[in-house]
Design a protein around this motif. Structure first.
Motif, mmCIF file in Angstrom:
data_model
loop_
_atom_site.group_PDB
_atom_site.id
_atom_site.type_symbol
_atom_site.label_atom_id
_atom_site.label_comp_id
_atom_site.label_asym_id
_atom_site.label_seq_id
_atom_site.Cartn_x
_atom_site.Cartn_y
_atom_site.Cartn_z
ATOM 1 N N HIS A 343 0.838 -1.211 0.000
ATOM 2 C CA HIS A 343 0.000 0.000 0.000
ATOM 3 C C HIS A 343 0.872 1.260 0.000
ATOM 4 O O HIS A 343 0.521 2.255 -0.641
ATOM 5 C CB HIS A 343 -0.931 0.001 1.216
ATOM 6 C CG HIS A 343 -2.196 -0.771 1.013
ATOM 7 N ND1 HIS A 343 -3.160 -0.386 0.115
ATOM 8 C CD2 HIS A 343 -2.647 -1.914 1.590
ATOM 9 C CE1 HIS A 343 -4.168 -1.244 0.141
ATOM 10 N NE2 HIS A 343 -3.878 -2.190 1.023
ATOM 11 N N ARG A 344 2.007 1.191 0.694
ATOM 12 C CA ARG A 344 2.905 2.348 0.708
ATOM 13 C C ARG A 344 3.447 2.604 -0.699
ATOM 14 O O ARG A 344 3.506 3.753 -1.161
ATOM 15 C CB ARG A 344 4.044 2.111 1.697
ATOM 16 C CG ARG A 344 4.926 3.336 1.920
ATOM 17 C CD ARG A 344 5.963 3.081 3.017
ATOM 18 N NE ARG A 344 5.306 2.804 4.295
ATOM 19 C CZ ARG A 344 5.260 1.611 4.876
ATOM 20 N NH1 ARG A 344 5.827 0.557 4.295
ATOM 21 N NH2 ARG A 344 4.649 1.448 6.038
ATOM 22 N N ALA A 345 3.822 1.542 -1.387
ATOM 23 C CA ALA A 345 4.332 1.694 -2.754
ATOM 24 C C ALA A 345 3.245 2.206 -3.686
ATOM 25 O O ALA A 345 3.505 3.033 -4.569
ATOM 26 C CB ALA A 345 4.880 0.353 -3.248
ATOM 27 N N LEU A 346 2.026 1.725 -3.495
ATOM 28 C CA LEU A 346 0.898 2.214 -4.299
ATOM 29 C C LEU A 346 0.668 3.697 -4.054
ATOM 30 O O LEU A 346 0.383 4.463 -4.980
ATOM 31 C CB LEU A 346 -0.368 1.411 -3.980
ATOM 32 C CG LEU A 346 -0.495 0.057 -4.673
ATOM 33 C CD1 LEU A 346 -1.562 -0.797 -3.985
ATOM 34 C CD2 LEU A 346 -0.854 0.246 -6.146
ATOM 35 N N ALA A 347 0.756 4.119 -2.797
ATOM 36 C CA ALA A 347 0.573 5.536 -2.475
ATOM 37 C C ALA A 347 1.641 6.383 -3.160
ATOM 38 O O ALA A 347 1.361 7.452 -3.723
ATOM 39 C CB ALA A 347 0.609 5.739 -0.969
ATOM 40 N N GLU A 348 2.889 5.892 -3.139
ATOM 41 C CA GLU A 348 3.986 6.652 -3.746
ATOM 42 C C GLU A 348 3.851 6.715 -5.261
ATOM 43 O O GLU A 348 4.254 7.699 -5.896
ATOM 44 C CB GLU A 348 5.318 6.009 -3.358
ATOM 45 C CG GLU A 348 5.636 6.142 -1.868
ATOM 46 C CD GLU A 348 6.816 5.282 -1.438
ATOM 47 O OE1 GLU A 348 7.298 4.491 -2.299
ATOM 48 O OE2 GLU A 348 7.240 5.385 -0.271
ATOM 49 N N ALA A 349 3.262 5.665 -5.856
ATOM 50 C CA ALA A 349 3.147 5.614 -7.312
ATOM 51 C C ALA A 349 1.896 6.298 -7.833
ATOM 52 O O ALA A 349 1.763 6.520 -9.041
ATOM 53 C CB ALA A 349 3.159 4.157 -7.783
ATOM 54 N N THR A 350 0.961 6.634 -6.951
ATOM 55 C CA THR A 350 -0.299 7.263 -7.353
ATOM 56 C C THR A 350 -0.114 8.770 -7.461
ATOM 57 O O THR A 350 0.525 9.391 -6.606
ATOM 58 C CB THR A 350 -1.419 6.941 -6.335
ATOM 59 O OG1 THR A 350 -1.622 5.529 -6.304
ATOM 60 C CG2 THR A 350 -2.725 7.617 -6.717
ATOM 61 N N GLN A 359 -4.671 8.066 -3.161
ATOM 62 C CA GLN A 359 -3.345 8.056 -2.555
ATOM 63 C C GLN A 359 -3.455 8.069 -1.028
ATOM 64 O O GLN A 359 -2.770 7.312 -0.326
ATOM 65 C CB GLN A 359 -2.526 9.254 -3.024
ATOM 66 C CG GLN A 359 -1.090 9.213 -2.503
ATOM 67 C CD GLN A 359 -0.380 10.537 -2.654
ATOM 68 O OE1 GLN A 359 -0.844 11.549 -2.120
ATOM 69 N NE2 GLN A 359 0.748 10.531 -3.355
ATOM 70 N N ALA A 360 -4.347 8.919 -0.513
ATOM 71 C CA ALA A 360 -4.545 8.966 0.944
ATOM 72 C C ALA A 360 -5.078 7.632 1.464
ATOM 73 O O ALA A 360 -4.702 7.184 2.559
ATOM 74 C CB ALA A 360 -5.508 10.098 1.291
ATOM 75 N N TRP A 361 -5.939 7.006 0.672
ATOM 76 C CA TRP A 361 -6.508 5.709 1.075
ATOM 77 C C TRP A 361 -5.393 4.668 1.212
ATOM 78 O O TRP A 361 -5.345 3.902 2.173
ATOM 79 C CB TRP A 361 -7.541 5.274 0.043
ATOM 80 C CG TRP A 361 -8.357 4.087 0.413
ATOM 81 C CD1 TRP A 361 -8.327 2.855 -0.152
ATOM 82 C CD2 TRP A 361 -9.356 4.019 1.429
ATOM 83 N NE1 TRP A 361 -9.239 2.024 0.438
ATOM 84 C CE2 TRP A 361 -9.885 2.720 1.419
ATOM 85 C CE3 TRP A 361 -9.851 4.938 2.341
ATOM 86 C CZ2 TRP A 361 -10.886 2.303 2.292
ATOM 87 C CZ3 TRP A 361 -10.852 4.532 3.225
ATOM 88 C CH2 TRP A 361 -11.350 3.233 3.186
ATOM 89 N N HIS A 362 -4.478 4.614 0.244
ATOM 90 C CA HIS A 362 -3.360 3.665 0.322
ATOM 91 C C HIS A 362 -2.441 4.012 1.485
ATOM 92 O O HIS A 362 -1.947 3.118 2.189
ATOM 93 C CB HIS A 362 -2.578 3.663 -0.997
ATOM 94 C CG HIS A 362 -3.283 2.964 -2.117
ATOM 95 N ND1 HIS A 362 -3.767 1.680 -2.006
ATOM 96 C CD2 HIS A 362 -3.584 3.367 -3.377
ATOM 97 C CE1 HIS A 362 -4.330 1.317 -3.146
ATOM 98 N NE2 HIS A 362 -4.248 2.324 -3.991
#
Length: 922
Positions: A343-350, A359-362
């Motif tokens: 989820h952290r990687a998804l947030a950084e990639a969004t 992004q906040a959700w991830h």
């Protein structure tokens, strides 16, 4: 699925494939189609939707997949479906376009009504289908976010003449399911394969010869579930199957299949497992985003090859899992630490600008410890979600923000806000849970007061009886110390709750509530309409109608003036102002408030409020003698409530039945009373007795009418007692119980005198005439006719002519009697008041007039047209375009055109400019 599959069909699915073929054919021919494929996990719903897609040559395919982790992100599913149609956005009406743009985050603006968004989606589909038939496929629809599910349900129920098909694949709901948005739509229950087909499928995937007894045991245990047959036996030999597959196992089949996927995922390299987890946590199937995430997690490209080779996922322009249970297994089976890393990687990639909320959700799912900065960002995301109309998403963001808030006081504030959002989103249990969490954080006095008020509102929404009253009074008392304006609203809610609780046992009497409300803080200066209403109702219930009538008139006048400016305040309190106007016999306020309410609700697309406005408007039309239009409005309200899932508003329909003299009315009214009382609405008891009194007076069953009317008078039900007094006077006089009639008349004199409207004084004059003789009686009858003729209440005017004619006949003035009886008969017959019209007919015959019984005309062309056709015909006759009519009635312009074609045929007209002549009474 091979390209020849549509021609061959699927094993054991002849009926289902035939139904899907009908769906495609119907869409191609311009007959909107809806089908729900319902069944347990793995039974073959997804395979059937793939068959549908492969069969729909020449159609545009739109797809969406419900994802469990996305259920609380508003419009996520709808956005998946509609992205390919965004190029047609400028072809739909501007209000709809704006609503959809806000919902999808394309522009800023106030929260759009979710059903206006639904109308926008319907219009968008209808416009795009003009170029090419459209087939919409929604898999795992049970996991759609609530707003998307409600919107698509609305669209599905409005498809008629569009070249559009909507097919939903939905799991069989579990007993604890929160709701089924697709109930009532055409559906096929997809069951397991028949034994012969299941055996053939099993033998096609098991290597070697399978023992017959083992085969039959597997078929029986899987109940013919295709996915279970394929997945649970994958990689096992016949000997292994014989040695252990047949053990008893009570786990749900979906759980067993998911475990089989867990085993297969667990056999993959660690990098491939992380890639599957990232794909499961990113529900849009965004391949470029997933590649960026893989780079951040140091996942080599060969991980995708391993996952694809295992038959679990496909990486193309979009990322697609073999089955939704693969996604569930990949996400749920992951180690929590690894899941947070993904989820952290998804947030950084969004993209933080284009998709800040996701992004906040991830980031929220990646967080382990309290984090005020992240909690604040989630709070801002909640605000944006609410602005788009995603109140459920706002509740989810606020709930997670609460969990991540380090400061106890701020945590209490956010928990209370999450509870408010959850209640507004229709999740009262979640709201109560959040309120409990808010109390654990030691809220201050103001927070406690608002939390108590919210809890009371939740209880009142669940049961309208007296259970909410102590809570509302407690909340009002607490709020009085911290927020005077909210305290006054809470007291107004309490009075309303007491009114609806009525005569239920063990409730707080409305007079006691009014006395308590006297202690409310002073209202604003200048006072809001709601401030005037509270003070007026306190006086009305505590001091009586004589002292209460002047301030109540002033309050209603303020609401009428506010209808041109503060529509929200008018809508918020319509449920009480309508009743107050009834107690004052104020037909002009009824007319003005309902005119505003219906217009505003239509303009805003407020389908959660529109049925209430339509119901009250329908009741007003019953009193005005326009039964046909009332029936149309009742039908429209019922259809909207069916879409929204709201509880039916039975009063207008029951009122119409009572005045119509419907033979079924007695049974239906009694059933309605029982149902309303069962969920705490004691006011329905008095209301039901009043309706039965009207019904029996129409039939001439005066003793029955009197018995029910007297039961009404045992309690001061708002907007019921005054009307019932007139019924009691008439039925008591006709039953020869003149003392009872005189007592009722004295009460009526006080109430009607305080009201001072032509409606009230006209009914009073008629009631006085019933207890008078000679010239005095005639004088009262003439005054009644004169006053009621100046009001909107045509049914009472017609009844007055009937009673006047009956009196004249008994005075042996037959010629004069015929004049009034003819007037009554024609009016009542025209309204559709069958029983009262028959009373007038019998009296006319008794005067010596020759009059054959005739079937009552309930409104001419309205017997020919359906309720929706009648509405469309009226609006078209008023000069509205198809697009404007569609926007007003929440249907597509193409459907309007289809209905108008039927209207023209039925009325034998060739164009719109001929409609008004064919509809002389609309």
């Amino acid at each position: 699925m091979t390209s020849s599959a549509p021609r061959r069909g699927l094993r054991g699915r002849r009926a289902e494939c035939g139904a899907l073929a009908e769906v495609i054919a119907g869409a191609r021919s311009g007959q909107g189609q809806v089908l729900v494929l319902r069944g347990e996990a793995g039974v073959g719903k997804s395979v059937l939707t793939e068959y549908l897609v492969a069969s729909a040559t020449g159609c545009q395919i739109l797809r969406a997949v419900g994802v469990e982790s996305e259920m609380e992100l508003a419009y996520a599913g709808l956005h998946q479906l509609c992205v390919p149609l965004m190029g047609s956005l400028d072809r739909i009406p501007v209000p709809q376009r704006a609503a959809l743009a806000v919902a999808f985050g394309l522009s800023a603006g106030s929260a759009p009504d979710r059903f206006l968004v639904g109308l926008a989606v319907l219009s968008l589909l209808a416009e795009a289908s003009e170029e090419q038939p459209i087939v919409c496929v929604v898999d795992d629809a049970q996991w759609l976010d609530q707003v998307s599910a409600q919107t698509l349900s609305f669209v599905a129920r409005r498809l008629l003449a569009e070249r559009v098909a909507l097919v939903f694949a939905v799991r069989v709901p579990t007993p604890d399911a929160s709701g089924d948005h697709f109930g009532g739509l055409r559906e096929i229950v997809v069951r397991g394969l028949h034994d012969d087909d299941a055996r053939a499928l099993l033998e096609s995937v098991v290597p070697g010869r399978l023992d017959e007894h083992v085969r039959d045991r597997i078929v029986a245990e899987t109940r013919g579930n295709p996915l279970a047959l394929l997945e649970l036996t994958r990689g096992l030999s016949a000997a292994e199957l014989a040695g252990g597959f047949g053990r008893p196992d009570t786990r749900p089949l979906a759980s067993q299949i998911e475990e089989s996927y867990l085993r297969r995922i667990g056999s993959l390299p660690a990098a491939a497992q992380r890639l599957l987890l990232a794909a499961a946590a990113e529900p849009l199937g965004d391949a470029p985003l997933l590649r960026r995430v893989a780079e951040r997690l140091d996942i080599a490209p060969d991980a995708a090859v391993a996952a694809e080779a295992a038959g679990l996922i496909e990486f193309g322009t979009r990322v697609r899992f073999r089955h939704p249970l693969v996604r569930s297994a990949a996400y749920r089976g992951a180690d929590p630490t690894v899941r947070r890393d993904v989820h952290r990687a998804l947030a950084e990639a969004t993209d933080a600008v284009l998709d800040s909320d996701r992004q906040a959700w991830h980031r929220a799912h990646a967080a382990l410890d309290p984090d005020e900065e992240l909690a604040a960002e989630l709070e801002r995301s909640a605000g944006r979600a609410e602005a788009r109309g995603g109140i459920a998403a706002a509740a989810a963001f606020l709930r997670r923000a609460t969990e991540l808030t380090p400061d106890s006081e701020r945590r209490a504030t956010r928990a209370a806000a999450a509870a408010q959002a959850a209640f507004a989103a229709g999740s009262p249990d979640a709201a109560l849970e959040l309120l409990a969490a808010a109390r654990l954080s030691r809220p201050d006095e103001a927070q406690q007061a608002r939390q108590t008020w919210l809890r009371a509102q939740i209880v009142f929404a669940r049961r309208r009886g007296g259970q909410a009253l102590p809570l509302l009074l407690d909340a009002a008392g607490r709020l009085a110390r911290v927020d005077g304006a909210q305290a006054r609203e809470a007291y107004l809610d309490a009075i309303g709750a007491a009114v609806f609780a009525g005569r239920l046992p063990d409730h707080v009497d409305v007079r006691e509530v009014a006395e308590a409300a006297r202690t409310a803080p002073p209202g604003a200066r200048p006072p809001r309409p709601s401030d005037l209403l509270l003070d007026a109702l306190v006086t009305w219930f505590a001091d009586g109608c004589v002292r209460g009538a002047p301030p109540l008139r002033a309050a209603l006048s303020a609401f009428r003036q506010a209808s041109g400016a503060d529509g929200d305040d008018v809508m918020r309190w319509l449920w009480l102002t309508w009743l107050a106007a009834g107690d004052l016999w104020d037909d002009e306020t009824w007319y003005e408030l309902t005119t505003h309410a219906v217009r505003s609700a239509r303009d805003a697309g407020a389908l959660n409020f529109l049925p209430l406005a339509l119901g009250y408007r329908a009741a007003m039309h019953v009193h005005a003698g326009d039964f046909g239009l009332a029936a149309m409005l009742v039908g429209e309200a019922d259809s909207i409530m069916e879409v929204t899932g709201h509880s039916p508003m039975s009063y207008p329909a029951l009122l119409l039945m009572a005045w119509s003299g419907d033979p079924r009315a007695e049974t239906v009214i009694r059933s309605g009373i029982e149902e309303a009382v069962s969920w705490g609405e004691g006011r329905a008891i008095g209301l039901g007795h009043y309706l039965l009194s009207v019904l029996y007076n129409g039939f001439g069953r005066y003793q029955d009418a009197l018995a029910h009317g007297e039961q009404v008078l045992e309690y001061e039900d708002m907007s019921v007692v005054g009307f019932a007094l007139a019924e009691v006077v008439e039925s008591a006089v006709r039953s020869g119980v003149h003392e009872t009639a005189a007592v009722a008349l004295r009460r009526l004199e006080e109430r009607a005198g305080a009201s001072d409207t032509d409606w009230a004084l006209g009914v009073l004059a008629r009631s006085r005439a019933l207890l008078s003789d000679g010239p005095e009686a005639e004088r009262w009858y003439r005054e009644a006719v004169d006053r009621l003729g100046r009001s909107r209440i045509a049914v009472q005017l017609a009844r007055t002519h009937l009673l006047y004619g009956e009196w004249l006949r008994r005075e042996n003035r037959r010629v004069d009697a015929r004049q009034h009886l003819r007037t009554a008969h024609e009016a009542l017959r025209g309204f559709g008041a069958v029983a009262f019209a028959e009373r007038a007919r019998r009296e006319l015959v008794a005067t010596g007039e020759t009059l054959r019984p005739r079937q009552v005309d309930t409104g001419g062309v309205r017997e020919v047209l359906t309720a929706q056709e009648g509405q469309i015909a009226r609006l078209a006759a008023d000069g509205m375009t198809n697009s404007e009519i569609g926007a007003a009635l929440f249907i597509s312009p193409r459907t309007v055109e289809w209905h108008l074609g039927k209207v023209f045929t039925k009325l034998d007209v060739k164009s719109r400019n001929k409609l008004r002549a064919a509809l002389p009474d609309v």
